[in-house]
Design an enzyme around this catalytic site. Structure first.
Site, mmCIF file in Angstrom:
data_model
loop_
_atom_site.group_PDB
_atom_site.id
_atom_site.type_symbol
_atom_site.label_atom_id
_atom_site.label_comp_id
_atom_site.label_asym_id
_atom_site.label_seq_id
_atom_site.Cartn_x
_atom_site.Cartn_y
_atom_site.Cartn_z
ATOM 1 N N HIS A 1 1.164 1.642 5.615
ATOM 2 C CA HIS A 1 0.069 1.662 4.641
ATOM 3 C C HIS A 1 -0.855 0.456 4.827
ATOM 4 C CE1 HIS A 1 -1.779 2.614 0.703
ATOM 5 N NE2 HIS A 1 -1.894 1.283 0.594
ATOM 6 N N GLU A 2 -0.295 -0.737 4.935
ATOM 7 C CA GLU A 2 -1.104 -1.943 5.069
ATOM 8 C C GLU A 2 -1.771 -2.027 6.443
ATOM 9 O OE1 GLU A 2 -1.787 -3.547 2.520
ATOM 10 O OE2 GLU A 2 -0.232 -2.684 1.220
ATOM 11 N N HIS B 1 -5.061 -0.198 6.280
ATOM 12 C CA HIS B 1 -6.152 -1.030 5.750
ATOM 13 C C HIS B 1 -6.669 -1.990 6.823
ATOM 14 C CE1 HIS B 1 -5.827 0.378 1.681
ATOM 15 N NE2 HIS B 1 -4.576 -0.078 1.525
#
Length: 844
Positions: A597-598, A601
């Site tokens: 998920h990170e 980003h």
């Protein structure tokens, strides 16, 4: 002058174990390293030295002692060995305790503690159970396989037993296999405390009868006989020629002091008699005979008055043989002495059992059946088979697959007998009516603690309650059930634990006529149950589990407190973390999801731009960081970027997780395969709630309902479940369910309970009946199967989110954080390899 029976029936087996010898420590132990403990216990002893009165060539003795005062702890060391015994005058191998057969007498006072270190010197596992001892809050010490691992050959186990709030005459015995037939049993006396009055004058002495030929008594004195039937198959009748028997106590309850010429003592039962030596000076027969057998067998001893010069003579006193009604009426005449004090100062009659409302009625019917070509015995059609792990340990450690609650119905089903590790559920502090039904032609005897309210011939019906004795019936730990008859028992479920309800006929018990009653308290408090003993033997699937659990409370998380947190025993309400490997696997999956998920980003940001930086496990933007050195008008700050850039950066984490989920499913398809549910006709019953209509009428977890009210159920998913629920809700009378169980089909009639809105309910959880199969594909086929599963998973996730927001007040309490997610993941990962994929994809 003794008629020797043709089978193993002697004073040892039938009853006459009234041993008065005090045995605080082993005087015959072959274990010298225990000497200091023995010496210490001897120093604590407050008993006078035993007075030995030898009097027969068969080594029968009396032992006389005077109890001076109580001691809070009594230490014993026992060594269990094989040895020669002569129960019928013929040498055979038996089980000895400290070289004795029967074993040493245990003699104690109300509320004292017995510390008994048992060394097993046999060549097979061994356990001792304590018949009639209530083991308050401590089923860990009950000594049956459902609660204890056997003592291995060459091993030992120390029992720690408190005789809490008990008095009376009992016995101990070996509980595994058929060891009881070879000896290893002995007497147990619990004396009243000195401050508690006993409702009869102190006898001149208590005496022991050990298959002797004769023994001495003094004229005009009264003596107490403690009688236990420690046999394995037969009820007996006890009598003394020319003497009356005054009954004063039955298994810890003082009785009305009725006088009898003879008394029936059924399997497992114990009682106390007073006998006054008031007859002419001579010798008299003491007789024990079989009851309800086609051929009466008797064994005798001789009662000899002091200075007697007249030998025993005349025929052996007769007794009823197979007359049921005679024994039934005698049993009804045994009543509680309401004014006498029991183990506490308050009179026994202050416990008004007849005024307590019962939570439910349990009907237990015995039966004999042939299963897989072998003789078996059953309760409510369930023939008990031992599990690979003691049930108490499986329950304590939350080990799945060992037993199922509700695996024995609360009433006879009339169906064929089948094999099952049967465990019945009961709520702590409830009050039960238990009716034992005996449709067979033999006398049954059952081990269960309760108040026997009534017994009668014929079939029990609710109208039978009109004849119950609700005032002064006897409370005991065994109850007999006559042929074609029933016996009703009121039972206060006030002791948390796993308790064995069994036939006292040992061949029937060994071949399945038993089950376990699991008494549960949600409080999880020492007030209700003691923790597992530090020295508890672990076996089966509990072999490598930690012993002790002390609670660390952190809002919702409960873990045992040892030198480190052991995730194998950490739990949330209703959740089990499983073993440490599955916990690490679940935590690893959650970590991977966060990293992906990170990373999404991070990759979505323009290369080289300081739009995010690490803060612990998450990524943050410096826009609102007061300590940041970046000017507010910097064009690379997220708030200064174009809207499209901001949307891309913010949504990139979600997009990365979606791609990751698809990759997980695709990997699963190519490697272990995708589990697919193949529907079958009918519905599965995964859970039956205790005390519900379904449990009352015999529905069990694991049953398949294949038809309802004569209508066959189709092959569909949730719609067939809804169909069954609708029929039940609209029913105000009997619902006929056709059930498949253990490859057999039969019908069960269930009368639904009424909901608050007037609809019917039976108290079960239902799910579609299906079979799990694995589908695997390669490359293009794998992409197709992955896409199908991915869109189905997406729909379920979106639907779940919709339900959460639309019903937030009901679902808020179910929302959990990372700890609960790991707990669920550990449970899923522990089941199968594909379970880990099933956990990872939706979480991503």
């Amino acid at each position: 002058m003794t008629e020797k029976p043709l089978f193993l029936l002697s004073f040892f087996e039938i009853l006459l174990y009234l041993r008065q010898r005090v045995q605080l420590t082993s005087t015959h132990t072959q274990l010298p390293f225990m000497a200091s403990l023995q010496d210490k216990s001897k120093e604590k002893s407050e008993y006078s030295s035993p007075q030995l009165i030898p009097n027969c060539p068969f080594n029968g003795f009396f032992f006389k002692t005077n109890l001076k005062r109580k001691d809070p702890y009594r230490f014993y060391t026992w060594n269990v060995t094989y040895g020669d015994i002569y129960p019928l005058g013929v040498k055979q191998q038996g089980i000895l305790i400290n070289g004795q057969f029967p074993g040493p007498l245990l003699e104690t006072v109300t509320n004292e503690n017995l510390i008994i270190n048992v060394f097993n010197s046999l060549d097979q596992p061994f356990l001792i159970s304590w018949n009639g001892v209530q083991q308050r809050r401590n089923s860990w010490q009950d000594g049956v396989y459902g609660t204890n691992c056997p003592i291995p050959p060459g091993g030992n186990f120390t029992y720690t037993i408190q005789v809490k709030d008990q008095i009376g005459s009992y016995f101990y015995f070996p509980s595994l296999a058929l060891h009881k037939a070879a000896g290893g049993y002995g007497g147990l006396r619990i004396h009243s405390r000195s401050v508690i009055p006993v409702p009869f004058p102190p006898p001149a002495a208590d005496y022991t009868i050990l298959a002797g030929d004769w023994y001495n008594k003094n004229h005009c004195k009264t003596y107490r006989f403690r009688i236990s039937n420690v046999g394995i198959t037969t009820s007996i009748n006890f009598r003394i020629q020319g003497h009356k028997l005054l009954l004063v106590e039955v298994e810890g309850t003082h009785t009305l002091q009725n006088t009898y010429d003879s008394l029936d003592v059924h399997l497992g039962q114990s009682l106390s008699l007073l006998v006054t030596a008031d007859q002419p000076t001579r010798e008299y027969y003491i007789v024990a005979s079989t009851r309800f057998t086609s051929q009466v067998r008797s064994t005798t001893a001789v009662l000899r008055y002091s200075n007697s010069e007249v030998s025993v003579s005349g025929p052996i006193p007769g007794v009823p043989t197979t007359q049921i009604d005679w024994s039934l009426e005698q049993a009804r005449s045994i009543r509680e002495n309401l004014t006498a004090s029991g183990p506490r100062p308050n009179p026994q009659g202050t416990y008004h059992y007849g005024l307590i409302k019962t939570a439910r009625t349990i009907r237990l019917a015995s039966s004999a059946s042939i299963i897989d070509g072998k003789q078996r015995y059953a309760v409510n059609s369930v023939s008990f088979i031992p599990a690979d792990t003691p049930l108490k340990l499986a329950d304590y450690f939350n080990i799945s697959g060992v037993f199922s609650l509700g695996s024995i119905p609360y009433a006879p089903t009339g169906g064929g007998a089948y094999l099952q590790t049967s465990v019945m559920a009961a709520d702590h502090r409830s009050f039960l009516e238990i009716v034992f039904e005996n449709p067979e032609d033999t006398v049954q005897s059952w081990h269960i603690d309760g108040t026997t309210s009534s017994m009668d011939r014929g079939q029990w019906t609710p109208a039978s309650r009109l004849a119950y004795n609700l005032r002064d019936t006897i409370s005991r730990c065994t109850v007999q059930v006559y042929p074609k008859s029933w016996s009703a028992v009121y039972m206060a479920v006030d002791n948390v634990g796993m308790w064995n309800v069994r036939s006292e006929n040992w061949s029937r018990q060994y071949l399945g006529q038993q089950f376990y009653l699991r008494v549960f308290s949600a409080a999880n408090s020492w007030r209700d149950e003691y923790p597992i003993p530090k020295n508890a033997l672990l076996c089966g699937r509990a072999t490598r589990r930690p012993h002790h659990q002390t609670e660390i409370v952190n809002t919702k998380l409960l873990c045992p407190s040892t030198n480190r947190i052991d995730f194998r025993s950490c739990a949330l309400p209703g959740l089990d973390f499983g073993n440490v490997e599955s916990v690490l696997e679940a935590a690893g999956v959650l970590t991977a999801i966060i990293v992906v998920h990170e990373t999404g980003h991070f990759l979505a940001a323009s290369p080289g731009n300081p739009c995010n930086f690490p803060i612990g496990w998450i990524r943050g933007f410096p826009d609102n960081d007061l300590d940041s050195d970046i000017p507010d008008d910097d064009e690379n700050l997220l708030k200064n970027r174009p809207i499209l850039d901001r949307i891309i950066v913010i949504s990139a984490g979600v997009v990365a997780n979606i791609i990751f989920a698809y990759a997980i499913i695709f990997t699963q398809v190519l490697s272990v395969g995708l589990p697919v549910q193949e529907p079958f006709s009918g519905v599965l019953v995964p859970e039956v709630r205790p005390f519900s209509a379904a449990s009352r009428d015999g529905l069990l977890p694991g049953d398949f309902i294949i038809a309802i009210n004569g209508v066959e159920l189709p092959k569909t998913g949730t719609s067939v479940v809804s169909q069954v629920v609708d029929i039940i809700r609209k029913s105000q009378r009997n619902v006929v369910l056709k059930v498949e169980r253990a490859k057999q089909d039969f019908e069960i009639g269930v009368v639904p309970d009424e909901n608050f809105d007037g609809t019917g309910k039976i108290g079960v959880q239902l799910s579609p009946k299906h079979k799990k199969k694995i589908e695997t594909e390669q490359y293009l086929g794998g992409l197709r199967l992955t896409g199908k599963e991915f869109w189905g998973l997406t729909y379920n996730v979106l639907d779940s989110l919709k339900q959460t927001f639309m019903n937030f007040s009901q679902s808020a309490s179910k929302v959990s954080g990372p700890v609960a997610i790991i707990a669920v993941g550990a449970e899923v990962a522990r089941s199968t390899v594909d379970g880990l994929y099933e956990f990872a994809a939706p979480k991503s």
